[in-house]
Design a protein around this motif. Sequence first.
Motif, PDB file in Angstrom:
ATOM      1  N   GLY A  12       2.244 -20.314  -8.517  1.00  0.00           N
ATOM      2  CA  GLY A  12       3.509 -20.770  -8.824  1.00  0.00           C
ATOM      3  C   GLY A  12       5.077 -20.365  -9.590  1.00  0.00           C
ATOM      4  N   VAL A  13       4.340 -19.922 -10.583  1.00  0.00           N
ATOM      5  CA  VAL A  13       5.569 -18.911 -11.469  1.00  0.00           C
ATOM      6  C   VAL A  13       5.748 -17.560 -10.052  1.00  0.00           C
ATOM      7  N   PHE A  14       5.194 -17.052 -10.174  1.00  0.00           N
ATOM      8  CA  PHE A  14       5.813 -15.783  -8.939  1.00  0.00           C
ATOM      9  C   PHE A  14       6.224 -16.387  -7.659  1.00  0.00           C
ATOM     10  N   ALA A  15       5.960 -17.333  -6.869  1.00  0.00           N
ATOM     11  CA  ALA A  15       6.926 -18.080  -5.882  1.00  0.00           C
ATOM     12  C   ALA A  15       8.358 -18.560  -6.478  1.00  0.00           C
ATOM     13  N   ALA A  16       8.033 -19.015  -8.033  1.00  0.00           N
ATOM     14  CA  ALA A  16       9.712 -19.866  -8.000  1.00  0.00           C
ATOM     15  C   ALA A  16      10.683 -18.596  -8.479  1.00  0.00           C
ATOM     16  N   GLY A  17       9.526 -17.605  -8.914  1.00  0.00           N
ATOM     17  CA  GLY A  17      10.886 -15.845  -9.011  1.00  0.00           C
ATOM     18  C   GLY A  17      11.227 -15.628  -7.904  1.00  0.00           C
ATOM     19  N   GLY A  18      10.235 -15.472  -6.796  1.00  0.00           N
ATOM     20  CA  GLY A  18      10.977 -15.246  -5.576  1.00  0.00           C
ATOM     21  C   GLY A  18      11.627 -16.173  -4.775  1.00  0.00           C
ATOM     22  N   LEU A  19      11.434 -17.339  -4.759  1.00  0.00           N
ATOM     23  CA  LEU A  19      12.474 -18.583  -4.608  1.00  0.00           C
ATOM     24  C   LEU A  19      14.320 -18.415  -5.055  1.00  0.00           C
ATOM     25  N   MET A  26      21.323 -16.220  -1.241  1.00  0.00           N
ATOM     26  CA  MET A  26      22.110 -16.420  -0.881  1.00  0.00           C
ATOM     27  C   MET A  26      23.350 -17.231  -1.008  1.00  0.00           C
ATOM     28  N   ALA A  27      23.378 -17.340  -2.865  1.00  0.00           N
ATOM     29  CA  ALA A  27      24.729 -17.659  -3.468  1.00  0.00           C
ATOM     30  C   ALA A  27      25.696 -16.239  -3.257  1.00  0.00           C
ATOM     31  N   GLY A  28      25.468 -15.496  -2.681  1.00  0.00           N
ATOM     32  CA  GLY A  28      26.571 -15.012  -2.458  1.00  0.00           C
ATOM     33  C   GLY A  28      26.255 -13.511  -4.277  1.00  0.00           C
ATOM     34  N   LEU A  29      25.089 -13.131  -4.573  1.00  0.00           N
ATOM     35  CA  LEU A  29      24.823 -12.194  -5.369  1.00  0.00           C
ATOM     36  C   LEU A  29      23.987 -11.035  -4.789  1.00  0.00           C
ATOM     37  N   ASN A  30      24.335  -9.608  -4.974  1.00  0.00           N
ATOM     38  CA  ASN A  30      23.217  -8.243  -4.146  1.00  0.00           C
ATOM     39  C   ASN A  30      22.284  -8.858  -4.593  1.00  0.00           C
TER      40      ASN A  30
END
Length: 105
Positions: A12-19, A26-30
Motif C-alpha cells: 500500500g505504501v509503495f502504491a501510494a508513492g507511485g500514485l 499530472m499537476a505539472g511537475l517534471n
Amino acid sequence: MRRIDAIGIGIGVFAAGGLAYIILQMAGLNSPEAGIWSQLLLVGGLIGWLFTYVFRVTSQKMTYHQQRQEYEEAYFQKRLEELTPEELAKIQAEIEQENKMKAKG
C-alpha cells in the motif's frame, strides 16, 4: 500484526508513492521534481508514524501492554473469587496492618 498485514501495508505504501508521483506529474511537475516531492511525502509520513509509535510506547498504549494488563486483572479477579471468606478476611487484615504501619512511619 500478522505477516500478511505487514506485506499489505508495504504494498500500500509503495502504491501510494507511485500514485503521488503520477498525480504530481499530472499537476505539472517534471519527473525529477515529482520524484523528490513524492519521496518527501513518504518520508514525512514515515516520520509521522514513528512519532505516533514512540508516543504509544512511552504512554504504554501498545496493544501488548493493554492485553497483558487485562490478563493480569482477569487473573487476579479469578484468584480473588476463588478465595474463601476466611482467606479474604486474613488478606484484608494484613493490608490494613500494612497501611497503619505506613501511616505511622
